[in-house]
Design an enzyme around this catalytic site. Structure first.
Site, PDB file in Angstrom:
ATOM      1  N   ASP A   1      40.521  44.175   7.372  1.00  0.00           N
ATOM      2  CA  ASP A   1      39.061  44.139   7.295  1.00  0.00           C
ATOM      3  C   ASP A   1      38.524  45.564   7.165  1.00  0.00           C
ATOM      4  O   ASP A   1      38.989  46.483   7.842  1.00  0.00           O
ATOM      5  CB  ASP A   1      38.482  43.456   8.539  1.00  0.00           C
ATOM      6  CG  ASP A   1      37.045  43.016   8.331  1.00  0.00           C
ATOM      7  OD1 ASP A   1      36.803  41.802   8.238  1.00  0.00           O
ATOM      8  OD2 ASP A   1      36.160  43.895   8.249  1.00  0.00           O
TER       9      ASP A   1
ATOM     10  N   GLN B   1      28.723  34.020   8.799  1.00  0.00           N
ATOM     11  CA  GLN B   1      29.428  34.166   7.521  1.00  0.00           C
ATOM     12  C   GLN B   1      28.612  35.052   6.581  1.00  0.00           C
ATOM     13  O   GLN B   1      27.419  34.807   6.363  1.00  0.00           O
ATOM     14  CB  GLN B   1      29.672  32.803   6.872  1.00  0.00           C
ATOM     15  CG  GLN B   1      30.550  32.905   5.621  1.00  0.00           C
ATOM     16  CD  GLN B   1      30.919  31.545   5.016  1.00  0.00           C
ATOM     17  OE1 GLN B   1      30.443  30.499   5.469  1.00  0.00           O
ATOM     18  NE2 GLN B   1      31.759  31.583   3.995  1.00  0.00           N
TER      19      GLN B   1
ATOM     20  N   HIS C   1      37.622  32.487   4.593  1.00  0.00           N
ATOM     21  CA  HIS C   1      38.583  33.467   5.116  1.00  0.00           C
ATOM     22  C   HIS C   1      38.766  33.250   6.607  1.00  0.00           C
ATOM     23  O   HIS C   1      37.841  32.863   7.308  1.00  0.00           O
ATOM     24  CB  HIS C   1      38.114  34.903   4.839  1.00  0.00           C
ATOM     25  CG  HIS C   1      36.701  35.171   5.250  1.00  0.00           C
ATOM     26  ND1 HIS C   1      35.621  34.784   4.468  1.00  0.00           N
ATOM     27  CD2 HIS C   1      36.178  35.757   6.348  1.00  0.00           C
ATOM     28  CE1 HIS C   1      34.502  35.140   5.080  1.00  0.00           C
ATOM     29  NE2 HIS C   1      34.807  35.726   6.228  1.00  0.00           N
TER      30      HIS C   1
HETATM   31  P1  5GP Z   1      32.323  37.001   7.630  1.00  0.00           P
HETATM   32  O1  5GP Z   1      31.174  37.812   8.190  1.00  0.00           O
HETATM   33  O2  5GP Z   1      31.938  36.357   6.320  1.00  0.00           O
HETATM   34  O3  5GP Z   1      32.959  36.046   8.586  1.00  0.00           O
HETATM   35  O4  5GP Z   1      33.478  38.044   7.336  1.00  0.00           O
HETATM   36  C1  5GP Z   1      33.459  38.886   6.230  1.00  0.00           C
HETATM   37  C2  5GP Z   1      34.335  40.060   6.575  1.00  0.00           C
HETATM   38  O5  5GP Z   1      34.656  40.734   5.381  1.00  0.00           O
HETATM   39  C3  5GP Z   1      33.633  41.076   7.492  1.00  0.00           C
HETATM   40  O6  5GP Z   1      34.406  41.242   8.673  1.00  0.00           O
HETATM   41  C4  5GP Z   1      33.590  42.342   6.639  1.00  0.00           C
HETATM   42  O7  5GP Z   1      33.798  43.508   7.389  1.00  0.00           O
HETATM   43  C5  5GP Z   1      34.684  42.111   5.624  1.00  0.00           C
HETATM   44  N1  5GP Z   1      34.459  42.756   4.340  1.00  0.00           N
HETATM   45  C6  5GP Z   1      33.296  42.773   3.638  1.00  0.00           C
HETATM   46  N2  5GP Z   1      33.454  43.447   2.489  1.00  0.00           N
HETATM   47  C7  5GP Z   1      34.756  43.846   2.467  1.00  0.00           C
HETATM   48  C8  5GP Z   1      35.529  44.596   1.512  1.00  0.00           C
HETATM   49  O8  5GP Z   1      35.055  45.011   0.449  1.00  0.00           O
HETATM   50  N3  5GP Z   1      36.829  44.825   1.829  1.00  0.00           N
HETATM   51  C9  5GP Z   1      37.394  44.383   2.998  1.00  0.00           C
HETATM   52  N4  5GP Z   1      38.673  44.679   3.186  1.00  0.00           N
HETATM   53  N5  5GP Z   1      36.683  43.668   3.897  1.00  0.00           N
HETATM   54  C10 5GP Z   1      35.400  43.409   3.643  1.00  0.00           C
END
Ligand code: 5GP
Ligand code: ZN
Length: 113
Positions: A30, A93, A99
């Site tokens: 992440d 999200q 994911h």
């Molecule tokens: P969500 O908030 O949708 O559950 O999780 C999305 C995750 O993706 C977050 O923890 C965020 O830090 C990660 N993330 C967002 N953009 C990128 C990126 O460009 N590369 C990586 N490796 N992680 C990302």
């Protein structure tokens, strides 16, 4: 999905620090870690969220779990880790390609905020 961030990572259009890749899934660190070890496991297939998963995705989604557990073990957190799948904006999200978060390396609180 051309406008999906994680599809771009799957396609190699955006770089990511990958731990694992096969025909079905990839895992990468992440970009904003919330624990000493924090990585994501995603299917290569675009599914926008768990709320859009179908019966036919059962095997693929099961694989996310077994890959997550194996990688957690390889990273030395195999007996103490948190798995999270946020579904919907109100649940946190932010990327609408399903994911699984795997977090470890510190103590966790329950319930999450
Ligand atoms: P969500 O908030 O949708 O559950 O999780 C999305 C995750 O993706 C977050 O923890 C965020 O830090 C990660 N993330 C967002 N953009 C990128 C990126 O460009 N590369 C990586 N490796 N992680 C990302
Ligand atoms: Zn996608």
């Amino acid at each position: 999905m051309s406008d999906c961030l994680f599809c771009k990572i799957v396609n190699g259009d955006i770089p990511a620090s990958k731990l694992y890749e096969d025909d079905d899934v990839i895992a990468f660190w992440d970009i904003a870690p919330q624990a000493p070890k924090h990585f994501l496991v995603i299917p290569k297939k675009h599914i926008s969220g768990l709320n859009k998963a179908e019966e036919a995705d059962q095997q693929l989604l099961g694989k996310l779990m077994t890959v997550a557990a194996r990688l957690a073990k390889e990273e030395g957190i195999g007996d103490n880790f948190r798995t999270v799948v946020n579904t919907g904006e109100e649940a946190g999200q932010t990327v609408f390609h399903i994911h699984m978060h795997i977090l470890g390396g510190r103590s966790m609180q329950w319930p999450p905020g």
